[in-house]
Design a protein around this motif. Structure first.
Motif, mmCIF file in Angstrom:
data_model
loop_
_atom_site.group_PDB
_atom_site.id
_atom_site.type_symbol
_atom_site.label_atom_id
_atom_site.label_comp_id
_atom_site.label_asym_id
_atom_site.label_seq_id
_atom_site.Cartn_x
_atom_site.Cartn_y
_atom_site.Cartn_z
ATOM 1 N N PRO A 81 56.321 78.296 14.806
ATOM 2 C CA PRO A 81 55.263 79.248 15.164
ATOM 3 C C PRO A 81 55.529 80.648 14.608
ATOM 4 O O PRO A 81 56.664 81.099 14.555
ATOM 5 N N VAL A 82 54.448 81.304 14.198
ATOM 6 C CA VAL A 82 54.517 82.683 13.723
ATOM 7 C C VAL A 82 53.648 83.534 14.640
ATOM 8 O O VAL A 82 52.469 83.249 14.824
ATOM 9 N N VAL A 83 54.261 84.555 15.220
ATOM 10 C CA VAL A 83 53.558 85.498 16.080
ATOM 11 C C VAL A 83 53.528 86.836 15.369
ATOM 12 O O VAL A 83 54.575 87.367 14.998
ATOM 13 N N VAL A 84 52.333 87.370 15.166
ATOM 14 C CA VAL A 84 52.183 88.683 14.546
ATOM 15 C C VAL A 84 52.147 89.719 15.649
ATOM 16 O O VAL A 84 51.386 89.602 16.609
ATOM 17 N N LEU A 85 52.983 90.721 15.504
ATOM 18 C CA LEU A 85 53.097 91.829 16.447
ATOM 19 C C LEU A 85 52.772 93.088 15.665
ATOM 20 O O LEU A 85 53.501 93.438 14.746
ATOM 21 N N SER A 86 51.658 93.760 16.001
ATOM 22 C CA SER A 86 51.279 94.889 15.165
ATOM 23 C C SER A 86 50.273 95.800 15.841
ATOM 24 O O SER A 86 49.542 95.375 16.733
ATOM 25 N N VAL A 87 50.244 97.056 15.381
ATOM 26 C CA VAL A 87 49.204 97.985 15.812
ATOM 27 C C VAL A 87 47.939 97.753 15.000
ATOM 28 O O VAL A 87 46.866 98.208 15.378
ATOM 29 N N GLN A 99 47.224 80.563 9.606
ATOM 30 C CA GLN A 99 47.609 79.581 10.622
ATOM 31 C C GLN A 99 48.688 80.116 11.553
ATOM 32 O O GLN A 99 49.704 79.475 11.792
ATOM 33 N N LEU A 100 48.439 81.297 12.064
ATOM 34 C CA LEU A 100 49.389 81.929 12.964
ATOM 35 C C LEU A 100 49.206 81.412 14.389
ATOM 36 O O LEU A 100 48.103 81.051 14.789
ATOM 37 N N LEU A 101 50.280 81.429 15.141
ATOM 38 C CA LEU A 101 50.202 81.038 16.543
ATOM 39 C C LEU A 101 49.444 82.080 17.343
ATOM 40 O O LEU A 101 48.575 81.754 18.142
ATOM 41 N N ALA A 102 49.781 83.363 17.101
ATOM 42 C CA ALA A 102 49.173 84.401 17.921
ATOM 43 C C ALA A 102 49.286 85.764 17.273
ATOM 44 O O ALA A 102 50.118 85.990 16.403
ATOM 45 N N TYR A 103 48.456 86.642 17.763
ATOM 46 C CA TYR A 103 48.507 88.061 17.434
ATOM 47 C C TYR A 103 48.741 88.795 18.749
ATOM 48 O O TYR A 103 48.000 88.604 19.713
#
Length: 129
Positions: A81-87, A99-103
């Motif tokens: 899984p790839v979780v994007v963490l960003s402003v 195909q990301l798991l979450a933002y």
């Protein structure tokens, strides 16, 4: 974790370590690519705004680089899984394309990241990296 903010990456790392997760941190895109080519991971927490390369470009590079496919990508899907963490705001189109798991938008509740780490751990016998 790919995060250029050293204070934030330290806080996240400490929280994950307290829950028995192992964390590798890359503060820029080049280090992230080197880590992704050298190790396998259960989860990646990925900031989009860091020095050297735009986060979206780096994620696309990872999907296209054959030498990374054994560790990171499996038939155009992430092997973990790839979780994007960003402003930065993220469109549903980009989430679908990559195909990301979450933002997880910044600022965020630490429990959200811990939830994804716990999910990744139960998905695989290895610890989260």
């Amino acid at each position: 974790m790919v995060e250029d903010d050293e204070i934030l990456s330290d806080v996240i790392s400490r929280n994950l370590h307290m829950r028995q997760h192992h964390v590798d941190v890359a503060h820029d895109g080049l280090v992230a690519l080197n880590l992704l080519g050298a190790k396998t991971f259960d989860l990646i927490i990925f900031d989009l705004d860091f020095p050297g390369q735009a986060g979206w470009d780096l994620l696309r590079t990872v999907l296209q680089e054959p030498y990374l496919h054994t560790n990171v990508v499996l038939k155009q899907r992430w092997a973990f899984p790839v979780v994007v963490l960003s402003v930065m705001r993220v469109s549903i189109q980009l989430l679908t394309e990559l195909q990301l798991l979450a933002y997880v938008p910044k600022p965020f509740a630490m429990e959200a990241l811990l939830h994804f780490a716990a999910q990744a751990t139960t998905r695989s016998p290895d610890t989260v990296r």
